[in-house]
Design a protein around this motif. Sequence first.
Motif, PDB file in Angstrom:
ATOM      1  N   UNK A  42      13.099   3.267 -17.407  1.00 36.39           N
ATOM      2  CA  UNK A  42      11.998   4.156 -17.348  1.00 36.39           C
ATOM      3  C   UNK A  42      11.790   5.005 -15.931  1.00 36.39           C
ATOM      4  N   UNK A  43      12.244   4.411 -15.068  1.00 33.14           N
ATOM      5  CA  UNK A  43      12.315   5.154 -13.664  1.00 33.14           C
ATOM      6  C   UNK A  43      13.466   4.846 -12.996  1.00 33.14           C
ATOM      7  N   UNK A  44      14.670   5.812 -13.509  1.00 35.21           N
ATOM      8  CA  UNK A  44      16.000   5.237 -13.037  1.00 35.21           C
ATOM      9  C   UNK A  44      16.296   5.423 -11.363  1.00 35.21           C
ATOM     10  N   UNK A  45      15.358   6.246 -10.769  1.00 34.54           N
ATOM     11  CA  UNK A  45      15.797   6.154  -9.155  1.00 34.54           C
ATOM     12  C   UNK A  45      14.655   5.400  -8.373  1.00 34.54           C
ATOM     13  N   UNK A  46      13.993   4.584  -9.141  1.00 37.82           N
ATOM     14  CA  UNK A  46      13.137   3.610  -8.185  1.00 37.82           C
ATOM     15  C   UNK A  46      13.738   2.409  -7.672  1.00 37.82           C
ATOM     16  N   UNK A  47      14.766   2.061  -8.140  1.00 39.03           N
ATOM     17  CA  UNK A  47      15.158   0.740  -7.869  1.00 39.03           C
ATOM     18  C   UNK A  47      16.808   1.010  -6.869  1.00 39.03           C
ATOM     19  N   UNK A  55       0.835  -1.293   0.021  1.00 37.89           N
ATOM     20  CA  UNK A  55       0.068   0.057  -0.160  1.00 37.89           C
ATOM     21  C   UNK A  55       0.770   1.239  -0.097  1.00 37.89           C
ATOM     22  N   UNK A  56       2.051   1.312   0.531  1.00 35.41           N
ATOM     23  CA  UNK A  56       2.884   2.385   0.695  1.00 35.41           C
ATOM     24  C   UNK A  56       3.501   2.648  -0.642  1.00 35.41           C
ATOM     25  N   UNK A  57       3.133   1.923  -1.748  1.00 37.39           N
ATOM     26  CA  UNK A  57       3.697   2.353  -3.005  1.00 37.39           C
ATOM     27  C   UNK A  57       4.945   1.255  -3.414  1.00 37.39           C
ATOM     28  N   UNK A  58       5.239   0.471  -2.628  1.00 37.07           N
ATOM     29  CA  UNK A  58       6.728  -0.245  -2.834  1.00 37.07           C
ATOM     30  C   UNK A  58       6.212  -1.417  -3.440  1.00 37.07           C
TER      31      UNK A  58
END
Length: 40
Positions: free
Chosen positions: A32-37, A8-11
Amino acid sequence: MFTLKYFQKGTAHISSRQPDPVDKLKAIIARHYPKSLTAR
């Protein structure tokens, strides 16, 4: 092929018995999302 747990917190957590599908999926997400990992 792999399992995806979304929270739920978006992870999310991606896991697989074989590393190849997860590595390919991580590369697509990182493009697509370089800072997400995290750096592991």
